[in-house]
Design a protein around this motif. Structure first.
Motif, PDB file in Angstrom:
ATOM      1  N   SER A  85       0.798  -1.224   0.000  1.00 46.91           N
ATOM      2  CA  SER A  85       0.000   0.000   0.000  1.00 46.91           C
ATOM      3  C   SER A  85       0.833   1.279   0.000  1.00 46.91           C
ATOM      4  O   SER A  85       0.296   2.353   0.206  1.00 46.91           O
ATOM      5  N   SER A  86       2.112   1.185  -0.289  1.00 49.48           N
ATOM      6  CA  SER A  86       2.982   2.362  -0.210  1.00 49.48           C
ATOM      7  C   SER A  86       2.749   3.318  -1.382  1.00 49.48           C
ATOM      8  O   SER A  86       2.287   2.931  -2.455  1.00 49.48           O
ATOM      9  N   TYR A  90       2.319   2.839  -5.627  1.00 45.13           N
ATOM     10  CA  TYR A  90       1.370   3.588  -6.448  1.00 45.13           C
ATOM     11  C   TYR A  90       2.091   4.184  -7.667  1.00 45.13           C
ATOM     12  O   TYR A  90       1.617   4.051  -8.799  1.00 45.13           O
ATOM     13  N   LYS A  91       3.246   4.801  -7.443  1.00 43.28           N
ATOM     14  CA  LYS A  91       4.005   5.379  -8.554  1.00 43.28           C
ATOM     15  C   LYS A  91       4.473   4.286  -9.521  1.00 43.28           C
ATOM     16  O   LYS A  91       4.471   4.495 -10.736  1.00 43.28           O
ATOM     17  N   THR A  92       4.839   3.137  -8.989  1.00 41.61           N
ATOM     18  CA  THR A  92       5.248   2.005  -9.833  1.00 41.61           C
ATOM     19  C   THR A  92       4.082   1.543 -10.706  1.00 41.61           C
ATOM     20  O   THR A  92       4.261   1.250 -11.896  1.00 41.61           O
ATOM     21  N   ILE A  93       2.903   1.468 -10.132  1.00 44.81           N
ATOM     22  CA  ILE A  93       1.718   1.062 -10.904  1.00 44.81           C
ATOM     23  C   ILE A  93       1.491   2.031 -12.061  1.00 44.81           C
ATOM     24  O   ILE A  93       1.263   1.605 -13.203  1.00 44.81           O
ATOM     25  N   LEU A  94       1.542   3.304 -11.780  1.00 46.70           N
ATOM     26  CA  LEU A  94       1.332   4.302 -12.837  1.00 46.70           C
ATOM     27  C   LEU A  94       2.382   4.168 -13.934  1.00 46.70           C
ATOM     28  O   LEU A  94       2.062   4.258 -15.133  1.00 46.70           O
ATOM     29  N   LYS A  95       3.625   3.922 -13.547  1.00 54.11           N
ATOM     30  CA  LYS A  95       4.707   3.756 -14.526  1.00 54.11           C
ATOM     31  C   LYS A  95       4.463   2.504 -15.382  1.00 54.11           C
ATOM     32  O   LYS A  95       4.619   2.533 -16.596  1.00 54.11           O
ATOM     33  N   ILE A  96       4.056   1.414 -14.736  1.00 50.31           N
ATOM     34  CA  ILE A  96       3.768   0.176 -15.466  1.00 50.31           C
ATOM     35  C   ILE A  96       2.609   0.383 -16.435  1.00 50.31           C
ATOM     36  O   ILE A  96       2.646  -0.081 -17.574  1.00 50.31           O
ATOM     37  N   ASP A 114      -1.704   4.084  -0.317  1.00 50.37           N
ATOM     38  CA  ASP A 114      -1.370   5.362   0.305  1.00 50.37           C
ATOM     39  C   ASP A 114      -1.317   6.455  -0.769  1.00 50.37           C
ATOM     40  O   ASP A 114      -0.275   7.045  -1.025  1.00 50.37           O
ATOM     41  N   ALA A 115      -2.446   6.666  -1.427  1.00 50.21           N
ATOM     42  CA  ALA A 115      -2.560   7.669  -2.479  1.00 50.21           C
ATOM     43  C   ALA A 115      -4.049   7.944  -2.689  1.00 50.21           C
ATOM     44  O   ALA A 115      -4.900   7.170  -2.248  1.00 50.21           O
ATOM     45  N   LYS A 116      -4.338   9.024  -3.375  1.00 50.10           N
ATOM     46  CA  LYS A 116      -5.738   9.351  -3.660  1.00 50.10           C
ATOM     47  C   LYS A 116      -6.192   8.533  -4.856  1.00 50.10           C
ATOM     48  O   LYS A 116      -6.091   8.954  -5.997  1.00 50.10           O
ATOM     49  N   VAL A 117      -6.680   7.337  -4.542  1.00 46.16           N
ATOM     50  CA  VAL A 117      -7.086   6.370  -5.547  1.00 46.16           C
ATOM     51  C   VAL A 117      -8.488   5.886  -5.183  1.00 46.16           C
ATOM     52  O   VAL A 117      -8.819   5.768  -3.999  1.00 46.16           O
TER      53      VAL A 117
END
Length: 163
Positions: A85-86, A90-96, A114-117
């Motif tokens: 949940s870090s 979240y940033k890795t998911i967006l990059k992928i 841990d992001a506005k999702v």
């Protein structure tokens, strides 16, 4: 019967008929939601997140990946299981999503990202547990104990498996 045999028997039985009411509510929310490219389905171990991911793949809605490391390029919608949940994740998911040209991700994790999702909490009810026991017993795995809040524990540690 060993863990792998039980796991494969359950996975092979995936159908929307097997979904609990809680899982059906989450499924409907995912399918009806056309706005969000990233949906986080979270909840404690054993509430049925993985089974929901398998059901999304079975209905040809998404491709299921057991973790973020296995995601391949070109799948339109991905279910990524066993996430953390870090904010870094979240940033890795967006990059992928960008690099592998994935339009939408259903991200399964124990805790809320841990992001506005857009996030959906999956929790077990007593009715859900009864439904799971009925489903599991229908394939020959006899479960005797309904007092459990983790479906994997219910299936593998608190049941006697006869086939």
């Amino acid at each position: 019967m060993n863990f792998i045999s039980i796991h494969n028997k359950i996975k092979g039985s995936v159908s929307e008929d097997w979904l609990t009411d809680s899982q059906k509510n989450i499924l409907t929310n995912i399918l009806d939601n056309k706005i969000h490219d990233l949906i986080n389905v979270y909840g404690p171990d054993g509430v049925g997140k993985t089974f929901l991911g398998w059901a999304l793949q079975k209905r040809n809605y998404a491709t299921y990946f057991s973790d973020i490391e296995n995601v391949i390029e070109g799948c339109h919608i991905a279910v990524i299981d066993n996430g953390n949940s870090s904010f870094e994740e979240y940033k890795t998911i967006l990059k992928i999503m960008e690099l592998k040209r994935i339009k939408r991700v259903i991200y399964l994790s124990r805790n809320k990202l841990d992001a506005k999702v857009y996030s959906l909490n999956l929790a077990l009810t007593a009715t859900d547990i009864e439904k799971v026991v009925k489903n599991i017993n229908s394939v020959g795995l006899n479960i005797y104990d309904l007092d459990c809040d983790n479906l994997w524990v219910l299936i593998f540690k608190k049941c006697r498996c006869y086939i």
